[in-house]
Design a protein around this motif. Structure first.
Motif, mmCIF file in Angstrom:
data_model
loop_
_atom_site.group_PDB
_atom_site.id
_atom_site.type_symbol
_atom_site.label_atom_id
_atom_site.label_comp_id
_atom_site.label_asym_id
_atom_site.label_seq_id
_atom_site.Cartn_x
_atom_site.Cartn_y
_atom_site.Cartn_z
ATOM 1 N N ILE A 72 97.417 43.688 71.495
ATOM 2 C CA ILE A 72 95.983 43.351 71.570
ATOM 3 C C ILE A 72 95.192 44.343 70.728
ATOM 4 O O ILE A 72 95.363 45.558 70.859
ATOM 5 N N SER A 73 94.345 43.830 69.878
ATOM 6 C CA SER A 73 93.490 44.699 69.060
ATOM 7 C C SER A 73 92.071 44.151 69.041
ATOM 8 O O SER A 73 91.855 42.937 69.057
ATOM 9 N N ILE A 74 91.123 45.066 69.029
ATOM 10 C CA ILE A 74 89.707 44.703 69.012
ATOM 11 C C ILE A 74 89.048 45.369 67.815
ATOM 12 O O ILE A 74 89.192 46.579 67.611
ATOM 13 N N HIS A 75 88.351 44.604 67.020
ATOM 14 C CA HIS A 75 87.677 45.112 65.822
ATOM 15 C C HIS A 75 86.171 45.162 66.059
ATOM 16 O O HIS A 75 85.596 44.268 66.662
ATOM 17 N N ASN A 76 85.570 46.212 65.560
ATOM 18 C CA ASN A 76 84.113 46.391 65.650
ATOM 19 C C ASN A 76 83.633 46.474 67.101
ATOM 20 O O ASN A 76 82.577 45.937 67.447
ATOM 21 N N ASP A 77 84.382 47.169 67.941
ATOM 22 C CA ASP A 77 83.980 47.191 69.346
ATOM 23 C C ASP A 77 82.849 48.187 69.619
ATOM 24 O O ASP A 77 82.467 48.372 70.767
ATOM 25 N N GLU A 78 82.300 48.802 68.589
ATOM 26 C CA GLU A 78 81.105 49.610 68.795
ATOM 27 C C GLU A 78 79.856 48.725 68.832
ATOM 28 O O GLU A 78 78.781 49.162 69.242
ATOM 29 N N ILE A 79 80.007 47.459 68.428
ATOM 30 C CA ILE A 79 78.888 46.521 68.512
ATOM 31 C C ILE A 79 78.756 46.044 69.960
ATOM 32 O O ILE A 79 79.726 45.622 70.584
ATOM 33 N N ALA A 80 77.557 46.132 70.486
ATOM 34 C CA ALA A 80 77.331 45.720 71.875
ATOM 35 C C ALA A 80 77.520 44.214 72.003
ATOM 36 O O ALA A 80 76.891 43.435 71.289
ATOM 37 N N PHE A 81 78.408 43.848 72.906
ATOM 38 C CA PHE A 81 78.657 42.429 73.159
ATOM 39 C C PHE A 81 78.254 42.091 74.590
ATOM 40 O O PHE A 81 78.680 42.745 75.537
ATOM 41 N N TYR A 82 77.432 41.048 74.729
ATOM 42 C CA TYR A 82 76.925 40.647 76.036
ATOM 43 C C TYR A 82 77.362 39.224 76.360
ATOM 44 O O TYR A 82 77.197 38.310 75.546
ATOM 45 N N SER A 83 77.930 39.056 77.546
ATOM 46 C CA SER A 83 78.346 37.734 78.003
ATOM 47 C C SER A 83 78.615 37.808 79.502
ATOM 48 O O SER A 83 78.151 38.731 80.176
ATOM 49 N N ASP A 84 79.379 36.853 80.013
ATOM 50 C CA ASP A 84 79.731 36.805 81.436
ATOM 51 C C ASP A 84 81.161 37.318 81.598
ATOM 52 O O ASP A 84 82.121 36.629 81.246
ATOM 53 N N SER A 85 81.305 38.509 82.145
ATOM 54 C CA SER A 85 82.625 39.140 82.263
ATOM 55 C C SER A 85 83.579 38.326 83.119
ATOM 56 O O SER A 85 84.767 38.193 82.793
ATOM 57 N N ASN A 111 77.257 35.977 71.206
ATOM 58 C CA ASN A 111 76.775 37.240 71.754
ATOM 59 C C ASN A 111 75.399 36.977 72.358
ATOM 60 O O ASN A 111 74.453 36.624 71.660
ATOM 61 N N ALA A 112 75.278 37.145 73.652
ATOM 62 C CA ALA A 112 74.016 36.834 74.331
ATOM 63 C C ALA A 112 72.925 37.863 74.043
ATOM 64 O O ALA A 112 71.771 37.641 74.371
ATOM 65 N N TYR A 113 73.320 38.978 73.444
ATOM 66 C CA TYR A 113 72.330 39.999 73.095
ATOM 67 C C TYR A 113 72.733 40.609 71.758
ATOM 68 O O TYR A 113 73.204 41.727 71.690
ATOM 69 N N PRO A 114 72.563 39.841 70.660
ATOM 70 C CA PRO A 114 73.051 40.297 69.355
ATOM 71 C C PRO A 114 72.313 41.520 68.843
ATOM 72 O O PRO A 114 71.128 41.715 69.117
ATOM 73 N N VAL A 115 73.033 42.348 68.096
ATOM 74 C CA VAL A 115 72.425 43.512 67.445
ATOM 75 C C VAL A 115 72.272 43.226 65.955
ATOM 76 O O VAL A 115 72.926 42.360 65.411
ATOM 77 N N GLU A 116 71.399 43.958 65.313
ATOM 78 C CA GLU A 116 71.109 43.684 63.912
ATOM 79 C C GLU A 116 72.069 44.408 62.968
ATOM 80 O O GLU A 116 72.493 43.875 61.958
ATOM 81 N N LYS A 117 72.434 45.642 63.308
ATOM 82 C CA LYS A 117 73.252 46.419 62.395
ATOM 83 C C LYS A 117 74.718 46.360 62.809
ATOM 84 O O LYS A 117 75.056 46.387 63.980
ATOM 85 N N GLN A 118 75.585 46.245 61.830
ATOM 86 C CA GLN A 118 77.003 46.207 62.092
ATOM 87 C C GLN A 118 77.698 47.287 61.257
ATOM 88 O O GLN A 118 77.325 47.546 60.128
ATOM 89 N N THR A 119 78.713 47.872 61.842
ATOM 90 C CA THR A 119 79.570 48.797 61.106
ATOM 91 C C THR A 119 80.994 48.440 61.412
ATOM 92 O O THR A 119 81.307 47.869 62.455
ATOM 93 N N ASN A 120 81.871 48.738 60.514
ATOM 94 C CA ASN A 120 83.269 48.399 60.704
ATOM 95 C C ASN A 120 83.996 49.496 61.460
ATOM 96 O O ASN A 120 83.944 50.658 61.100
ATOM 97 N N PHE A 121 84.682 49.085 62.515
ATOM 98 C CA PHE A 121 85.444 50.029 63.312
ATOM 99 C C PHE A 121 86.542 49.275 64.034
ATOM 100 O O PHE A 121 86.281 48.301 64.721
ATOM 101 N N ASN A 122 87.780 49.662 63.863
ATOM 102 C CA ASN A 122 88.886 48.973 64.466
ATOM 103 C C ASN A 122 89.540 49.875 65.500
ATOM 104 O O ASN A 122 89.667 51.076 65.303
ATOM 105 N N ARG A 123 89.977 49.236 66.604
ATOM 106 C CA ARG A 123 90.640 49.989 67.643
ATOM 107 C C ARG A 123 91.881 49.244 68.094
ATOM 108 O O ARG A 123 91.814 48.079 68.463
ATOM 109 N N GLN A 124 93.014 49.905 68.051
ATOM 110 C CA GLN A 124 94.274 49.346 68.527
ATOM 111 C C GLN A 124 94.438 49.740 70.003
ATOM 112 O O GLN A 124 94.380 50.937 70.327
ATOM 113 N N ILE A 125 94.605 48.743 70.882
ATOM 114 C CA ILE A 125 94.743 49.023 72.305
ATOM 115 C C ILE A 125 96.195 49.159 72.708
ATOM 116 O O ILE A 125 96.590 50.088 73.386
ATOM 117 N N TRP A 126 96.993 48.197 72.296
ATOM 118 C CA TRP A 126 98.428 48.257 72.591
ATOM 119 C C TRP A 126 99.224 48.040 71.316
ATOM 120 O O TRP A 126 98.797 47.289 70.453
#
Length: 385
Positions: free
Chosen positions: A250-263, A370-385
């Protein structure tokens, strides 16, 4: 008009009454007429004559049309009330219509009287039918509220009165398994079958609860940590047969961007897609695998679930999101899982698509806004497993 109308006319000038009668007869209106010229006779006629239409001159010596109209409405009579008067300013006509009069006709133009009567009767009929429809709708809403309350009680019963005993039975099975292990393990196969049946029933009850809650509960928007949800899903699925044999990445890219939804809804969706990849792994392959790639953007998150399992035939793929549909004989569930996934995705205004090749594997593409989108994006990748 095919029926005889009972017309009550409030008029003190006999010549005007004759003029009205002539205009109605000329247009072929069948009617029975009663003339009154005072408040007392007017009130008596409302009950004794039971008119279908009221024609009223505006000014009488001790009574006028507005007073007559108020009496009608006070008695709850919803019948056409038409002013037939000599002169009337446009301003006064508008005020009369606002007070509840259905129309007005000048005595200088009696030719319009018949059409005014017919149109007023038709409009009253339409209004009456609308009110009856609104009344029926209100009653249906009351019944629907009652049904929803009963459904709430049922869901509560399923959650607490059915699933809780299953947990207790599963605990007893584990105790029996431990006691049997002290002897000759002769009952272990039976305990395994019992546990499998219990978990299958519990999974079905959970699907019913998930479906009910999704349909009836509002979306709970909050900041979502996808890594936490994925980790929780994997921990809850550890008991599934074959879990340890499937390599999970499992990998998640750009997870510094705030993501809003129903957990909660995301958890249910992920849980079902991951469990399917495990249940329908291809045991003939050296390394069954599941790769999950999530990419968060300002407007949405895009998630790919890719496995190398048994796959789904082309003719069955369009039906996998149908209620109670099972694409393979290996399916032991009720056929609700992917249906619920589809419904929850729709609830989140998302999109889910599937591509599959028998013998090669299946890919689910999930897009959740994204229920609460942000304007600025930066690239950041995170490997979880």
């Amino acid at each position: 008009m095919n029926t005889t109308l009972r017309i009550l006319i409030l008029e003190d000038v006999q010549d005007d009454v004759i003029l009205i009668e002539h205009a109605l007869k000329k247009d072929g209106i069948q009617f029975e007429l009663m003339q009154v010229d005072s408040q007392e006779t007017f009130i008596n006629a409302l009950s004794e004559f039971d008119p279908d239409v009221i024609l009223s001159d505006h000014s009488l010596p001790q009574f006028n049309s507005m007073e007559a109209l108020k009496i009608c409405r006070k008695q709850g009579l919803d019948i056409p009330f038409i002013l037939v008067t000599g002169t009337m300013s446009e301003e006064f006509a508008v005020r009369c219509l606002k007070e509840g009069a259905d129309d007005y006709v000048l005595k200088l133009n009696p030719a319009r009287l018949s059409s005014a009567i017919v149109n007023s009767i038709k409009q009253k009929k339409i209004d009456s039918e609308r009110k009856e429809a609104e009344k029926a709708l209100h009653q249906q809403n009351k019944e629907l509220v009652k049904i929803n309350e009963e459904l709430d009680k049922f869901v509560y019963s399923v959650s607490h009165n059915l699933r809780a005993p299953l947990t207790s039975v599963l605990g007893l099975v584990n105790i029996g398994r431990m006691e049997d292990s002290k002897k000759d393990d002769s009952f272990q196969p039976l305990f395994d079958m019992m546990e499998k049946s219990i978990r299958k029933l519990d999974a079905t009850l959970k699907e019913i609860l998930d479906y009910s809650r999704n349909a009836r509960s509002d979306i709970n928007i909050e900041r979502v940590d996808l890594a936490v949800i994925f980790r929780t899903c994997l921990e809850s699925l550890e008991f599934i047969e074959g879990y340890e044999h499937v390599r999970k990445e499992i990998s998640i890219h750009n997870d510094e961007i705030a993501f809003y939804s129903d957990s909660h809804r995301l958890g249910v969706i992920f849980d079902d897609l991951i469990s399917n990849a495990i249940r329908y792994r291809d045991i003939s392959k050296k390394q069954p695998s599941l790769v999950i790639e999530a990419e968060i953007a300002a407007d949405a998150v895009h998630i790919l679930f890719r496995d190398n399992g048994i796959g789904i035939s082309e003719e069955l793929t369009p039906r996998i999101f149908e209620m109670f549909f099972r694409a393979t004989e290996k399916s032991e569930g009720a056929g609700l899982g992917l249906y619920i996934v589809k419904e929850m995705t729709k609830k989140l205004n998302g999109i889910i698509q599937v591509t599959s090749v028998p013998g090669q594997g299946t890919e689910f593409h999930l897009e959740i806004p994204n229920a609460y989108p942000v304007e600025k994006q930066t690239n950041f990748n995170r490997q979880i497993w």
